[in-house]
Motif scaffolding. Structure first.
Motif, PDB file in Angstrom:
ATOM      1  N   LEU A   1      19.433  74.712  45.399  1.00 16.39           N
ATOM      2  CA  LEU A   1      20.588  75.216  46.152  1.00 16.39           C
ATOM      3  C   LEU A   1      21.458  74.005  46.478  1.00 16.39           C
ATOM      4  O   LEU A   1      21.374  73.419  47.548  1.00 16.39           O
ATOM      5  N   ASP A   2      22.280  73.614  45.537  1.00 19.00           N
ATOM      6  CA  ASP A   2      23.023  72.366  45.648  1.00 19.00           C
ATOM      7  C   ASP A   2      24.470  72.596  46.059  1.00 19.00           C
ATOM      8  O   ASP A   2      25.022  73.694  45.915  1.00 19.00           O
ATOM      9  N   LYS A   3      25.078  71.521  46.553  1.00 17.84           N
ATOM     10  CA  LYS A   3      26.511  71.554  46.840  1.00 17.84           C
ATOM     11  C   LYS A   3      27.287  71.745  45.547  1.00 17.84           C
ATOM     12  O   LYS A   3      26.965  71.147  44.518  1.00 17.84           O
ATOM     13  N   ASN A   4      28.331  72.535  45.652  1.00 17.11           N
ATOM     14  CA  ASN A   4      29.263  72.668  44.531  1.00 17.11           C
ATOM     15  C   ASN A   4      30.628  73.049  45.078  1.00 17.11           C
ATOM     16  O   ASN A   4      30.790  73.242  46.286  1.00 17.11           O
ATOM     17  N   GLN A   5      31.616  73.146  44.221  1.00 18.89           N
ATOM     18  CA  GLN A   5      32.989  73.433  44.676  1.00 18.89           C
ATOM     19  C   GLN A   5      33.087  74.768  45.389  1.00 18.89           C
ATOM     20  O   GLN A   5      33.967  74.970  46.226  1.00 18.89           O
ATOM     21  N   ALA A   6      32.197  75.676  45.080  1.00 19.73           N
ATOM     22  CA  ALA A   6      32.268  76.996  45.685  1.00 19.73           C
ATOM     23  C   ALA A   6      31.743  77.015  47.114  1.00 19.73           C
ATOM     24  O   ALA A   6      32.159  77.851  47.920  1.00 19.73           O
ATOM     25  N   ASN A   7      30.823  76.095  47.452  1.00 25.46           N
ATOM     26  CA  ASN A   7      30.178  76.191  48.769  1.00 25.46           C
ATOM     27  C   ASN A   7      30.315  74.963  49.645  1.00 25.46           C
ATOM     28  O   ASN A   7      29.741  74.901  50.732  1.00 25.46           O
ATOM     29  N   TYR A   8      31.082  73.953  49.190  1.00 28.19           N
ATOM     30  CA  TYR A   8      31.207  72.739  49.991  1.00 28.19           C
ATOM     31  C   TYR A   8      32.564  72.090  49.775  1.00 28.19           C
ATOM     32  O   TYR A   8      33.051  72.005  48.642  1.00 28.19           O
ATOM     33  N   ALA A   9      33.152  71.643  50.866  1.00 23.06           N
ATOM     34  CA  ALA A   9      34.382  70.845  50.800  1.00 23.06           C
ATOM     35  C   ALA A   9      34.309  69.783  51.883  1.00 23.06           C
ATOM     36  O   ALA A   9      33.844  70.057  52.998  1.00 23.06           O
ATOM     37  N   ALA A  10      34.738  68.585  51.560  1.00 22.85           N
ATOM     38  CA  ALA A  10      34.770  67.519  52.550  1.00 22.85           C
ATOM     39  C   ALA A  10      35.731  67.888  53.676  1.00 22.85           C
ATOM     40  O   ALA A  10      36.814  68.432  53.430  1.00 22.85           O
ATOM     41  N   LEU A  11      35.334  67.609  54.903  1.00 23.22           N
ATOM     42  CA  LEU A  11      36.192  67.909  56.049  1.00 23.22           C
ATOM     43  C   LEU A  11      37.345  66.917  56.103  1.00 23.22           C
ATOM     44  O   LEU A  11      37.143  65.708  56.092  1.00 23.22           O
ATOM     45  N   THR A  12      38.553  67.429  56.168  1.00 19.22           N
ATOM     46  CA  THR A  12      39.749  66.594  56.310  1.00 19.22           C
ATOM     47  C   THR A  12      40.826  67.387  57.033  1.00 19.22           C
ATOM     48  O   THR A  12      41.045  68.571  56.734  1.00 19.22           O
ATOM     49  N   PRO A  13      41.519  66.761  58.005  1.00 21.36           N
ATOM     50  CA  PRO A  13      42.574  67.485  58.724  1.00 21.36           C
ATOM     51  C   PRO A  13      43.787  67.815  57.869  1.00 21.36           C
ATOM     52  O   PRO A  13      44.677  68.531  58.331  1.00 21.36           O
ATOM     53  N   ILE A  14      43.847  67.298  56.646  1.00 24.05           N
ATOM     54  CA  ILE A  14      44.944  67.668  55.742  1.00 24.05           C
ATOM     55  C   ILE A  14      44.960  69.179  55.543  1.00 24.05           C
ATOM     56  O   ILE A  14      46.024  69.794  55.398  1.00 24.05           O
ATOM     57  N   THR A  15      43.788  69.795  55.571  1.00 21.25           N
ATOM     58  CA  THR A  15      43.726  71.241  55.343  1.00 21.25           C
ATOM     59  C   THR A  15      44.411  72.023  56.457  1.00 21.25           C
ATOM     60  O   THR A  15      44.832  73.163  56.246  1.00 21.25           O
ATOM     61  N   PHE A  16      44.528  71.423  57.642  1.00 17.08           N
ATOM     62  CA  PHE A  16      45.162  72.134  58.751  1.00 17.08           C
ATOM     63  C   PHE A  16      46.628  72.436  58.466  1.00 17.08           C
ATOM     64  O   PHE A  16      47.120  73.533  58.728  1.00 17.08           O
TER      65      PHE A  16
END
Length: 553
Positions: free
Chosen positions: A16-31
């Protein structure tokens, strides 16, 4: 057996690994990306008659990121800005990291030599500067070996100063592509900003923030303050100070309104609160004291709830009660540049609502408990790292740990290591731990007064001084004494210079309200020296107190 000693992976950790579907690095740019997508037409920034929507603001940020990229700014390189709280400063908090660069927001009150040191130490590739500070910047640039590209903010509402850069901010934006794809943050540990400490005892230290901490503290602030959706936020707190306590990102997360303010003046603040229906602003106790002392006609006409977040030097209970008497709801927080600004909050309890105003102010003057996103907070013996009893009396140092603690100090591994020794960040602030778990600062470790073997909290003495009806500002420092070793020396600024108040009157007032051995033995009248962030410079006062003693002897 310690559960952490079991190294066998469970089924939950296998395949059960990280992948684009289930993980994204936290960054305030997304706000800002979300705000522009969900609320494109809502107002994002207000400056005079200029208003930008969230869609327009996001486009301007993309243009800034694109123009920086085209100029050759690479991921991990520094872009500096020297500007008041303007839309351009807000945009830099997104546009700079959107090209992978690190934003370095410089204190606007620094002299040319200090600005030059920061530009040199940060190795800034670009400097965005407001024309109000052209005189300082011109001198600073002559002291820098590798001159950065200089971009002028030509604010139409400010007619002073001169344009000294290679081009204006608006012209630079026109070089950028509004369809620019922002830098993809793969590692949330990457640096997002660089902030410098005040450097009162030497060169300032460069504090490095990461995307994860910026994201989490922005959310932590909103949660702990109970911010409503679409808050109207007034920029009384400098954006250069801990990146405005992470509120540029927090207001974007809440799709709020950023009401800009070039200069912190009582008339401007009260007028904008009424005009823009401001519901939130932050400020040091000195700002609250200024508002408390403003003319009564400025304070009238506010018919909505205004929430104030304050931190800095511990605010005297009298300052908090003064704001609450105006109908403003005060939240007291605590933190340092090294903790992204606020990381401790005096969380309120409903059962305190019915207490007298003075008692509520006293409770609110405590620093409090850990903020939602801070992992650890303790008051401990600085030598043994053992927590002190929660008795409200035993003094120890405040320690923090977790995601709201900086990456470290730029190019300063020894100081970084010392700050993190023992697995905790060492704040240098001395406090007691109350039975309810709330922390209350008593002093900076260097500010405690030891008189006849007894520890005297300068903050406790200052709190009494602020209760005197004629005292506007107060600071207490240690003065050398042949008999006692040290005694408290008080510096006070009066509210009314035309009314005479003697040192003997103030000393007598203090003796009525506190233990006699804690009472200041000397009172010195006059304005108090402050740092560029409004903190009283006690090291200068200590020098003055002891120099005057030498002169008298």
């Amino acid at each position: 057996m310690n559960i952490n000693e079991n190294n066998n992976e469970s089924a939950f950790e296998t395949d059960l690994d990280k992948n684009q579907a289930n993980y994204a690095a936290l960054t305030p740019i997304t706000f800002i990306q979300r705000a522009a997508s969900v609320y494109p037409n809502r107002t994002a920034t207000v400056h005079g008659d200029t208003r930008y929507s969230w869609s327009e603001t996001y486009t301007r940020c993309k243009r800034l990121a694109s123009a920086l990229h085209e100029y050759g700014v690479k991921p991990g390189e520094a872009v500096s800005i020297l500007a008041p709280n303007l839309p351009e400063h807000f945009e830099a908090h997104f546009g700079v990291p959107m090209c992978g660069a690190v934003l370095n927001s410089i204190n606007i009150r620094l002299d040319a030599e200090a600005v030059a040191f920061i530009l040199q130490h940060a190795e800034s590739k670009v400097l965005i500067t407001d024309k109000e500070f052209s005189d300082v910047v011109k001198v600073a640039l002559t002291l820098v070996e590798n001159k950065p590209l200089v971009i002028d903010i030509d604010d139409p509402y400010w007619q002073h100063g001169e344009l000294i850069g290679d081009l204006t901010y608006e012209a630079f934006l026109q070089k950028g592509d509004e369809d620019f794809t922002p830098y993809s943050v793969k590692d949330e540990w990457n640096a997002i900003t660089l902030n410098y400490t005040s450097g009162t005892t030497g060169d300032p230290k460069g504090v490095v923030y990461h995307h994860r901490g910026a994201y989490l503290n922005a959310i932590s602030n909103a949660i702990s303050w109970g911010m409503e959706q679409h808050p109207v936020y007034l920029w009384t707190l400098p954006m250069f100070h801990c990146n405005g306590w992470c509120f540029p990102w927090g207001i974007a997360a809440m799709a709020g309104v950023n009401v800009c303010l070039r200069h912190v003046r009582a008339d401007h603040i009260f007028n904008l609160i009424k005009q823009e229906k401001v519901g939130y602003f932050c400020g040091a106790p000195i700002v609250l004291n200024m508002l408390n002392s403003a003319d009564d006609d400025l304070k009238t006409g506010i018919e909505h709830q205004v929430n104030v977040m304050t931190a800095g030097a511990a605010p005297p209970a009298s300052v908090i009660s003064g704001m609450e008497a105006l109908g403003f709801n005060v939240t007291h927080v605590y933190g340092l540049t090294e903790t992204y600004g606020p990381s401790v909050i005096c969380a309120w309890h409903d059962e305190w609502n019915d207490k007298p105003l003075d008692e509520k102010a006293r409770l609110k003057s405590r620093q409090g408990v850990r903020a939602p996103m801070l992992d650890g907070l303790m008051v401990a013996d600085p030598t043994t790292m053992e927590p002190v009893p929660q008795d409200g009396e035993t003094m120890g140092e405040i320690f923090m740990r977790g995601n709201l603690v900086m990456k470290g100090y730029l190019k300063n591994p020894d100081t970084t290591h010392a700050a993190f020794e023992g697995g905790w960040f060492h704040s240098g602030d001395l406090a007691v731990w109350h039975p309810d778990g709330y922390v209350e600062i008593k002093d900076r470790s260097k500010d405690i007064i030891i008189s006849g073997g007894e520890n005297i909290s300068s903050i406790e003495v200052e709190d009494v001084l602020y209760r005197h009806p004629m005292i506007q500002e107060a600071a207490v420092v240690a003065k050398s004494n042949e008999k006692w070793g040290e005694t408290p020396c008080a510096f006070v600024a009066l509210k009314d210079l035309d009314r005479e108040v003697t040192a003997q009157e103030i000393i007598a007032f203090c003796r009525e309200h506190m233990a006699h051995f804690k009472t200041p033995k000397d009172i010195i009248f006059g304005p108090l020296p402050k740092t560029s962030t409004g903190k009283i410079q006690k090291y200068l006062l200590r020098d003055r107190a002891n120099y005057s003693d030498e002169q008298d002897s």
